[in-house]
Motif scaffolding. Structure first.
Motif, PDB file in Angstrom:
ATOM      1  N   LYS A  21       0.831  -1.204   0.000  1.00 36.58           N
ATOM      2  CA  LYS A  21       0.000   0.000   0.000  1.00 36.58           C
ATOM      3  C   LYS A  21       0.866   1.256   0.000  1.00 36.58           C
ATOM      4  N   ALA A  24       2.266   1.655  -3.474  1.00 39.37           N
ATOM      5  CA  ALA A  24       1.213   2.059  -4.414  1.00 39.37           C
ATOM      6  C   ALA A  24       0.896   3.550  -4.274  1.00 39.37           C
ATOM      7  N   TYR A  31      -3.807  -0.328  -6.791  1.00 43.42           N
ATOM      8  CA  TYR A  31      -3.416  -1.328  -5.794  1.00 43.42           C
ATOM      9  C   TYR A  31      -4.345  -2.520  -5.926  1.00 43.42           C
TER      10      TYR A  31
END
Length: 191
Positions: A21, A24, A31
């Protein structure tokens, strides 16, 4: 700018999700988490094959469900890359990173789209990973936790032999500062 498809793999409980995460967000990338994409249909398929909906360790799962999960994940990533989007995919990839033909096929497909395939392995200590799995409390990790010695004997916490370049991020529980330095360095390399 060339789209990047970043496949972030590692064993269950290694810390892939927060790292994926963060990467991303830094890349302004789509994601894609395999579990989020496929859990509902995976559970239905497992039930249809007479298995427990949380089974992720049997031959039935590995033969009938897992290939579909990864095909959907990769096809979605490739479609995003075709549109010019960066993509970060989060999944164990344990068997797939070790499959040189699979990697070669995905790498070739990415290149035909003008995209770059980037591999990352998140390395973790098995005991720290076990603690994370306990804290997550997911049904699909229960067999692993109940049979920990047997599961760890399959070496899921070892980096698979990979036929393409790969970045290893060491996520050792006692060294969070070092982890952030590694993630930041990887993000800079992507730019």
């Amino acid at each position: 700018m060339k789209s990047k498809i970043v496949l972030i793999g590692g064993s269950p409980g290694c810390g892939k999700v927060p790292i994926s995460k963060q990467i991303a967000v830094a890349m302004d990338a789509a994601y894609l988490n395999k579990n989020n994409i496929s859990d509902n249909f995976a559970e239905a398929l497992l039930k249809a094959h007479g298995c427990d909906k949380y089974d992720r360790d049997s031959d039935a799962y590995h033969t009938n469900v897992m290939p579909l999960e990864y095909n959907i994940l990769i096809n979605t990533a490739l479609q995003n890359a075709e549109l010019g989007n960066h993509v970060v995919c989060c999944a164990p990839f344990i068997h797939y990173f070790a499959d040189k033909d699979w990697l070669a096929c995905i790498n070739l497909y990415a290149k035909t789209l003008g995209a770059e395939l980037v591999l990352v392995w998140v390395q973790a200590d098995p005991q720290a990973a076990k603690q994370r799995l306990i804290e997550k409390g997911e049904g699909y990790d229960q067999w692993k936790l109940n049979n920990w010695a047997e599961y760890v004997d399959t070496n899921p916490y070892e980096l698979p032999k990979v036929s393409l370049p790969i970045t290893v991020i060491n996520n050792i529980e006692q060294n969070n500062e070092s982890l952030q330095v590694q993630v930041d360095s990887f993000i800079k390399q992507l730019a």
